[in-house]
Design a protein around this motif. Structure first.
Motif, PDB file in Angstrom:
ATOM      1  N   THR A 157       9.858   6.620   4.224  1.00 21.54           N
ATOM      2  CA  THR A 157       8.753   5.700   3.885  1.00 21.54           C
ATOM      3  C   THR A 157       8.792   4.472   4.784  1.00 21.54           C
ATOM      4  N   THR A 217       0.842  -1.211   0.000  1.00 23.60           N
ATOM      5  CA  THR A 217       0.000   0.000   0.000  1.00 23.60           C
ATOM      6  C   THR A 217       0.876   1.259   0.000  1.00 23.60           C
ATOM      7  N   VAL A 218       1.870   1.281   0.899  1.00 26.60           N
ATOM      8  CA  VAL A 218       2.745   2.459   0.990  1.00 26.60           C
ATOM      9  C   VAL A 218       3.528   2.613  -0.324  1.00 26.60           C
ATOM     10  N   GLY A 249       2.006   7.062  -8.111  1.00 27.59           N
ATOM     11  CA  GLY A 249       1.058   7.104  -6.986  1.00 27.59           C
ATOM     12  C   GLY A 249       0.688   8.528  -6.614  1.00 27.59           C
ATOM     13  N   PRO A 250      -0.340   8.665  -5.743  1.00 31.34           N
ATOM     14  CA  PRO A 250      -0.818  10.009  -5.378  1.00 31.34           C
ATOM     15  C   PRO A 250       0.244  10.879  -4.696  1.00 31.34           C
ATOM     16  N   LEU A 251       1.193  10.259  -4.005  1.00 29.87           N
ATOM     17  CA  LEU A 251       2.238  11.057  -3.341  1.00 29.87           C
ATOM     18  C   LEU A 251       3.614  10.830  -3.980  1.00 29.87           C
ATOM     19  N   VAL A 276       1.312   4.131  -2.943  1.00 35.50           N
ATOM     20  CA  VAL A 276       1.031   5.545  -2.658  1.00 35.50           C
ATOM     21  C   VAL A 276       2.237   6.418  -3.011  1.00 35.50           C
ATOM     22  N   PHE A 277       3.452   5.914  -2.724  1.00 35.83           N
ATOM     23  CA  PHE A 277       4.654   6.739  -2.918  1.00 35.83           C
ATOM     24  C   PHE A 277       5.401   6.436  -4.218  1.00 35.83           C
TER      25      PHE A 277
END
Lengths: 233, 232
Positions: A102, A80-81, A89-91, A84-85
């Motif tokens: 992270t 998941t992390v 991903g969104p970040l 996201v990163f």
């Protein structure tokens, strides 16, 4: 058998000769996990207190949710992390993937449900008179909260230690989001996994011994603090 | 006697049932009022509402002659009203730290705290216990610490929830003496009890909580008469 004996002897030499590469890995492990638990614990304690103290719709679902999330696999949190990163991903723009940051975030997410669930049990078991006595003696709510924290400190320390034990030994999340970069994101569990696959057992055994000693120490401390939670007369 | 606070039209429901429906309750300066009623009738709930620890469904509060909304009244009363549980909770720290707790919340100087705590320890006759952990004390000693901890804050109103329950006769007499001294110091006391006869000699009035409302009861006056003191 001979090679294993030699690797074990070499592992002791690495440990006690102050081998820089080995101790950097140990330092990285502790640095990341200590930061993660120190950031996650205060938030977790506040959430647990609110769940124990307030009555609101969805409270029981929330309690059940945190209980269920305790068993979330580390590798799923890592995935998941990572998503996201990662660059798409969104970040992704933060360019944090494969950094210690992270890893800290991943370990925070991993320890948070455990910290909430265990500290909620401690808050739930706390005597309601602690809060009421503090308030009636003129304490502001945040001071009453600190008083309550002090009164149930053994339960909260136990939650803290259990949370730290969960993250110091996890491999899946750190491997995925840290990238196992030597001297930067390589920690004890990821180094053990790597060295074992390479057949370099000496370093893996040395790190395994550190991790084992840490696990035994943490569990010993956990038993000690749980034992201090005696009933009040 | 001047009125400190008046609660009118106080209503509280619990689990869908109307527990309290009180027309008026006044607390006057230098008074000691017994609040009796059978177990579960709502005495503790009423006291906890007065202490601001529970919220009523509706109430009108007049504090020192001024009508205030509930939250505001709570904030103002918090520094004047202290509630003592049936079994007071003492923090897991020394007797001195327990007694100093309220003063520390009000940010008194260390010197001021130290002198006031010494005076409170002396008042309660527990100077010899000052360094002991409060959790290690006997029931009677705990009660004295709790009284000293409350008195040190100079409250205008002290709410005592069944203070004599589960006490032997000696501890009971000691608690009565402390309540009498608090009253003499000018603290108004509302004392919940289901054994009125044990505290009758301390009280100026007696209210009985029945079916959610307060009813004044007969009481022996100082002149030897037995009559109902209109109160509330």
């Amino acid at each position: 058998m001979d090679s294993l004996t030699a690797a074990t002897a070499e592992s002791f030499r690495l440990l006690f000769s102050g081998d820089a590469a080995l101790w950097i890995i140990i330092f990285t492990s502790f640095s990341v996990s200590v930061r993660a638990i120190l950031i996650a614990a205060p938030f977790a304690f506040v959430v647990a207190f609110l769940m124990a103290h307030l009555r609101y719709p969805g409270r029981r679902t929330m309690i059940a949710g945190f209980s269920a999330l305790q068993s979330i696999p580390a590798v799923v949190v890592g995935l998941t992390v990572y998503l996201v990163f990662s660059r798409s991903g969104p970040l992704g723009d933060l360019k944090l993937l494969f950094t210690q940051s992270t890893m800290v975030i991943g370990q925070m997410l991993l320890s948070f449900p455990l910290l909430v669930a265990l500290s909620h049990a401690a808050f739930q078991a706390a005597d309601r008179r602690v809060w009421e006595t503090s308030i009636t003696l003129g304490a502001k709510p945040y001071r009453a909260f600190l008083t309550l924290i002090y009164e149930i400190r053994f339960g909260l320390i136990a939650a803290f230690i259990a949370g730290f034990g969960r993250i110091i030994a996890e491999v899946g999340c750190s491997m995925m989001v840290g990238g196992n970069i030597l001297g930067y994101t390589r920690n004890i569990p990821t180094a053990i996994a790597l060295e074992t696959t390479k057949g370099e057992f000496a370093q893996a055994i040395a790190l395994g011994m550190v991790l084992l000693a840490m696990a035994l120490l943490l569990n010993g401390m956990l038993s000690f603090f749980q034992g201090r939670g005696v009933m009040t007369s | 006697m001047n009125e400190i606070v008046r609660y009118s039209a106080l209503r509280k429901t619990l689990n869908g049932e109307l527990l309290l429906d009180i027309e008026v309750l006044e607390i006057h300066e230098h008074s000691c009022v017994a609040l009796s009623g059978r177990n579960g009738v709502g005495k503790s709930t009423l006291m906890r509402i007065i202490a601001g620890l529970e919220t009523p469904d509706s109430v009108t509060v007049i504090l020192d002659g001024k009508a205030l909304p509930w939250r505001r009244a709570c904030q103002q009363l918090r520094t004047h009203v202290i509630y003592l549980h049936q079994q007071p909770y003492l923090f897991d720290r020394s007797v001195t730290d327990n007694i100093a707790y309220g003063l520390r919340q009000q940010k008194f100087s260390l010197k001021e705290i130290s002198s006031r705590v010494a005076e409170a320890l002396d008042w309660a006759g527990i100077s010899h216990l000052q360094m002991r952990n409060a959790r290690e004390l006997s029931g009677g000693e705990r009660q004295r610490v709790a009284f000293a901890r409350a008195r040190i804050l100079s409250p205008r109103v002290l709410l005592l929830d069944e203070p004599m329950t589960n006490m032997d006769s000696e501890a009971r007499e000691q608690a009565c003496r402390m309540i009498k001294r608090l009253k003499d110091d000018g603290v108004s006391i509302l004392l919940a009890t289901h054994e009125f006869h044990t505290v009758a000699h301390l009280c100026d009035a007696h209210l009985s909580l029945e079916s959610g409302n307060l009813r004044p009861q007969l009481i022996d006056t100082q002149s030897g008469e037995r009559k109902i003191i209109p109160y509330g």
